[in-house]
Write an enzyme that holds these catalytic residues in place. Structure first.
Site, short mmCIF file in Angstrom:
data_model
loop_
_atom_site.label_atom_id
_atom_site.label_comp_id
_atom_site.label_asym_id
_atom_site.label_seq_id
_atom_site.Cartn_x
_atom_site.Cartn_y
_atom_site.Cartn_z
N GLU A 282 -53.63 -25.94 62.19
CA GLU A 282 -54.55 -26.83 62.91
C GLU A 282 -55.43 -26.10 63.93
O GLU A 282 -56.48 -26.62 64.33
CB GLU A 282 -53.77 -27.93 63.62
N HIS B 52 -53.25 -34.43 66.25
CA HIS B 52 -52.38 -34.01 67.35
C HIS B 52 -52.61 -34.89 68.59
O HIS B 52 -52.83 -34.38 69.69
CB HIS B 52 -52.60 -32.54 67.69
N ARG C 173 -44.39 -30.23 65.62
CA ARG C 173 -45.20 -29.03 65.41
C ARG C 173 -45.46 -28.86 63.93
O ARG C 173 -44.56 -29.03 63.10
CB ARG C 173 -44.49 -27.78 65.98
#
Length: 331
Positions: A262, A294, A233
């Site tokens: 993000e 991601h 994360r």
């Protein structure tokens, strides 16, 4: 029943449609669920969201007002969901508690290898028919020390790969994993791990207690020639502090699949827009930093498991059941 799914990629759409075929219709949207798109869900009892959805109290209230009673998020993390407000509204909320840990662990190693061996710079050069080796020297991982912050399923999978490389294994977690101990891992405190490791990889959840786990102090405990990888994360790292250390010429390399700001950026095309995030813009300019969008979880195996769990979550909701995936149970 028709289910509305937000944040669905082109690769994911046929898998979702196939998984629900014969039971429910599913309407797939590329847009993410947030305040501006929440009105689209009016009339849909069940909504499926992606990892970058905004499920704050305000958005949940908008969904509830439109008739939504169940949200099934297609991710493990749920720090983006106001669970207390969901309970107050009587909404059922589910997530995906498990999917292939190998997808993320293998991608973390892909980042580590790419940074270490300068693969992005090398391929950019060869496309210009520049075949020089200057500036491309890496180092063996064999015999060096890896520090694994978080040794759950993904951290353990990452550790098994490190063991295969013949690395010295250091771990940090609130609970020691017997599988990692069997591989020869030594558990140490965070400061010792940071100071002793050639490669550091993050595999902990984002909680209040872990936000900015890697802050200025932590970064300065790391070796100047260390490699840092984060596929967990973005909020685990204080990115501005990281940029400051990179500007000072520190670290052999950094591989990031996640970024703390993000939301609204990753999974979208910003190539024709002005980048407003100065920290991100600066981060991607460093030649020894790799930033990906991601995508660590993004394999057919993991996405297939995520979708199968989403289908099961819907079935559980309709039957009034709860499972390990249930964050807020039905009333």
């Amino acid at each position: 029943m028709e289910i509305l799914a937000f944040g669905v990629t082109a690769d994911e759409k046929p898998l979702l449609e196939r998984a629900f075929a014969g039971t429910h219709e599913v309407r797939c949207l590329e847009v993410f669920l947030e305040e501006d798109t929440a009105p689209i869900a009016a009339g849909y009892e069940i909504v499926s969201s992606s990892v970058n959805a905004d499920l704050s109290g305000r958005v949940l209230r908008m969904l509830a007002a439109g008739g939504t009673k169940m949200i099934t998020q297609r991710s493990t993390g749920f720090n983006n969901i106001d669970l207390d407000e969901a309970r107050r509204l009587g909404m059922t909320v589910s997530r995906v508690s498990y999917y292939s840990p190998y997808s993320v662990a293998e991608f973390a190693w892909a980042l580590a290898m790419a940074v270490n061996r300068r693969l992005v710079r090398a391929t950019t050069r060869t496309r210009d028919f520049d075949f020089r080796l200057n500036g491309l020297m890496g180092r063996d991982f064999h015999g060096r020390t890896v520090g694994v912050l978080g040794t759950g399923k993904i951290g353990a999978a990452f550790t098994r790969i490190a063991h295969g490389f013949g690395m010295r294994l250091l771990g940090w977690d609130v609970v020691q994993n017997p599988a990692c101990l069997e591989l020869g891992m030594t558990y140490v405190d965070k400061d010792e791990l940071l100071a002793s490791s050639d490669l550091i990889s993050l595999h902990v959840p984002l909680l209040d207690s872990t936000r900015h786990l890697i802050d200025t102090a932590a970064l300065r405990r790391m070796r100047d020639d260390a490699i840092l990888v984060n596929s967990s994360r973005g909020g685990l790292i204080d990115t501005e502090a990281l940029v400051d250390e990179l500007r000072a010429g520190r670290f052999e390399g950094v591989g990031l699949d996640v970024y703390e700001a993000e939301a609204g950026v990753f999974f979208t095309d910003k190539s024709l827009e002005t980048v407003e995030d100065d920290t991100l813009a600066r981060l991607v300019t460093f030649p020894h930093v790799i930033v990906t969008s991601h995508q660590a979880y993004y394999t057919t195996d993991a996405v297939g498991q995520i979708i199968d769990t989403t289908v099961a979550n819907v079935a559980d909701y309709l039957a009034g059941r709860r499972s390990e995936n249930t964050l807020v149970p039905p009333e």
